[in-house]
Scaffold this motif. Structure first.
Motif, short mmCIF file in Angstrom:
data_model
loop_
_atom_site.label_atom_id
_atom_site.label_comp_id
_atom_site.label_asym_id
_atom_site.label_seq_id
_atom_site.Cartn_x
_atom_site.Cartn_y
_atom_site.Cartn_z
N ARG A 1 -5.63 5.80 9.94
CA ARG A 1 -6.18 4.90 8.93
C ARG A 1 -5.17 4.59 7.80
NH1 ARG A 1 -11.46 3.97 9.84
NH2 ARG A 1 -12.60 5.48 11.12
N GLN B 1 -3.72 -4.77 13.35
CA GLN B 1 -3.75 -5.78 12.28
C GLN B 1 -5.18 -6.20 11.98
OE1 GLN B 1 -1.70 -5.70 14.85
NE2 GLN B 1 0.33 -6.54 14.38
N ALA B 2 -5.98 -6.36 13.02
CA ALA B 2 -7.37 -6.76 12.83
C ALA B 2 -8.15 -5.72 12.03
CB ALA B 2 -8.05 -7.00 14.18
N GLY B 3 -7.70 -4.47 12.13
CA GLY B 3 -8.35 -3.40 11.39
C GLY B 3 -7.82 -3.23 9.98
N GLY B 4 -6.93 -4.13 9.55
CA GLY B 4 -6.44 -4.10 8.18
C GLY B 4 -5.15 -3.34 7.97
N GLN B 5 -4.46 -2.94 9.04
CA GLN B 5 -3.19 -2.24 8.90
C GLN B 5 -2.03 -3.24 8.90
OE1 GLN B 5 -4.07 0.58 12.21
NE2 GLN B 5 -3.75 2.21 10.70
N THR B 6 -1.05 -2.99 8.04
CA THR B 6 0.12 -3.86 7.90
C THR B 6 1.31 -3.25 8.65
OG1 THR B 6 -0.59 -4.69 5.75
CG2 THR B 6 1.77 -4.86 6.27
N GLN C 1 -3.29 4.22 14.54
CA GLN C 1 -4.57 3.58 14.22
C GLN C 1 -5.58 4.60 13.71
OE1 GLN C 1 -6.84 1.96 17.57
NE2 GLN C 1 -7.10 0.06 16.40
N ALA D 1 0.85 -1.20 0.00
CA ALA D 1 0.00 0.00 0.00
C ALA D 1 0.88 1.24 0.00
CB ALA D 1 -0.91 0.01 1.22
N LYS E 1 -2.61 2.53 5.68
CA LYS E 1 -2.59 1.09 5.41
C LYS E 1 -1.32 0.42 5.95
CE LYS E 1 -6.47 0.83 3.13
NZ LYS E 1 -7.63 0.08 3.72
N HIS F 1 -1.21 -5.51 18.57
CA HIS F 1 -2.31 -6.50 18.65
C HIS F 1 -3.31 -6.10 19.73
CE1 HIS F 1 -1.06 -9.69 15.86
NE2 HIS F 1 0.18 -9.29 16.14
#
Length: 414
Positions: free
Chosen positions: A232, A258-263, A229, A177, A234, A253
């Protein structure tokens, strides 16, 4: 009138003088023919590392790596013994310089290696230049070592701040991204990573959504990670090392990044860090490295020797120490002397064997090799102990490292 026996005495005297002349002449002929010249009769290498927070990254393992390199030469070069000594610089440049000065002035150390932490690396490398000793920098990451602080006696073996920011950012932004947020440690290393990473991101058509700085040895990353976080972005890039990286990734964690789609990208992450986190925590994280123990047969051969001593797999710092010391000894053997100037010139002339892969040293002292981009495996995908990385791509050395003309080093220029 001659005294009794005086003729015999003169004849014997002339014979002795002729014999001495022949011996001296033969010795001079041998010297001119390239007789090995090892100062003080021993090649002495000092491993100056971090035995505190970075103990598992370099520390005693760097000493083991240097000794394994010496073993490759049967612990001698040009018929003279190789001696490896070590000390802890405690992450303090003044202590590091004090140790190195004693080594150079009193213990006749020929070369110093490891030098983890940029401030330590810069300080000791400057002293090595002043003292005409070799600095084989396998720990410090600052690219200034081959930029404004370059020297004919400095070679930089660690993957530096430019490669780990610009090279890594270009590769990940193209594959993952282009919206990034940096969480950077608040000292020179973090500043360099943030600056070079931002420039590379802009050049790649990416966008810096935001950044925060945190103090070294932080334990609570909540405010910094909440900002990341909320951005937003990526990709969340951690410009940190050691315990800071381990603590930050664990807490990502807790806040559900990560659960929210961030790498998560670890810009200077070691396999020892991943081991400390565990695969459940580190899964999916991107890292770059010039060495991973399970890459190929040559990498595994060194790792097995290292594991037999340390009971853990080598980090990229420890692997770089091994290659640096090995190449230094090879250069002494090739040059026929341990003279600092001659050996460093020979190091730059000879091709580098980087675990079976080609590498080279530029005039500015930068060691050029390919970097690999890895993604940390899931616990399910790991097949055996220390099976942590999946290789995603290769970043060619000439693209990963800063172009020679852009660093501000004048070595090799007419």
């Amino acid at each position: 009138m001659d005294l009794p026996g005086s003729g015999t005495t003169r004849v014997l005297g002339r014979a002795v003088l002729v014999s001495l002349a022949l011996i001296i002449g033969a010795a001079l002929d041998e010297a001119e023919a390239g007789e090995p010249a090892i100062s003080d009769g021993v090649v002495k290498i000092g491993v100056l590392g971090d035995y505190g927070s970075g103990r598992d990254l370099g520390g005693p393992g760097s000493v083991t790596a240097a000794r394994l390199a010496a073993e490759d030469f049967k612990n001698q070069v040009l018929g003279r013994p190789i001696e490896i000594i070590s000390a802890d610089h405690q992450n303090k440049p003044d202590i590091a310089v004090g140790i190195a000065k004693k080594w150079f002035d009193l213990q006749h150390v020929d070369a110093v290696t490891d030098l983890a932490v940029s401030s330590v690396g810069l300080a000791v490398a400057a002293l090595a230049t002043q003292s005409n000793r070799s600095a084989l920098v396998s720990g410090a990451a600052t690219s200034d070592l081959t930029g404004p602080n370059c020297s004919p006696v400095i070679t930089h073996w660690a993957d530096d701040t430019y490669a780990l920011s610009a090279g890594l950012v270009r590769e990940v932004s193209a594959r993952v991204a282009k919206d990034w947020f940096f969480v950077a440690v608040d000292y020179s290393f973090g500043s360099s990573m943030l600056k070079d990473g931002t420039n590379a991101l802009n050049a790649s058509g990416g966008k810096l959504v935001g950044s925060v700085r945190f103090p070294f040895n932080t334990t609570d990353f909540s405010s910094f990670l909440l900002a990341a976080q909320a951005s937003r972005a990526k990709v969340i890039a951690l410009a940190s090392t050691g315990a800071d990286t381990v603590n930050a990734v664990k807490q990502t964690h807790e806040f559900g990044l990560q659960a929210g789609g961030q790498t998560i990208v670890g810009m200077l992450t070691f396999i020892a860090d991943v081991h400390a986190m565990g695969l459940k925590t580190a899964e999916g994280m991107y890292v770059a490295s010039q060495y991973y123990w399970d890459d190929d047969e040559t990498s595994r051969a060194f790792a097995q020797r290292f594991f037999a001593v340390e009971n853990r797999m080598p980090t990229k710092l420890q692997a770089a120490t091994y290659v640096a010391v090995r190449h230094y000894l090879k250069a002494i053997q090739s040059a026929g002397t341990d003279d600092t100037k001659a050996v460093n010139a020979e190091m730059r002339r000879l091709p580098v064997d980087f675990f079976g892969r080609p590498a080279r040293i530029r005039p500015d002292g930068r060691v050029i090799y390919d970097l690999s981009l890895y993604r940390v495996k899931s616990p399910r995908a790991s097949r055996y102990p220390w099976d942590y990385y999946e290789r995603i791509s290769t970043i060619p050395g000439d693209r990963a490292f800063r172009p020679e003309g852009e660093g501000g080093c004048n070595l090799g220029k007419s």
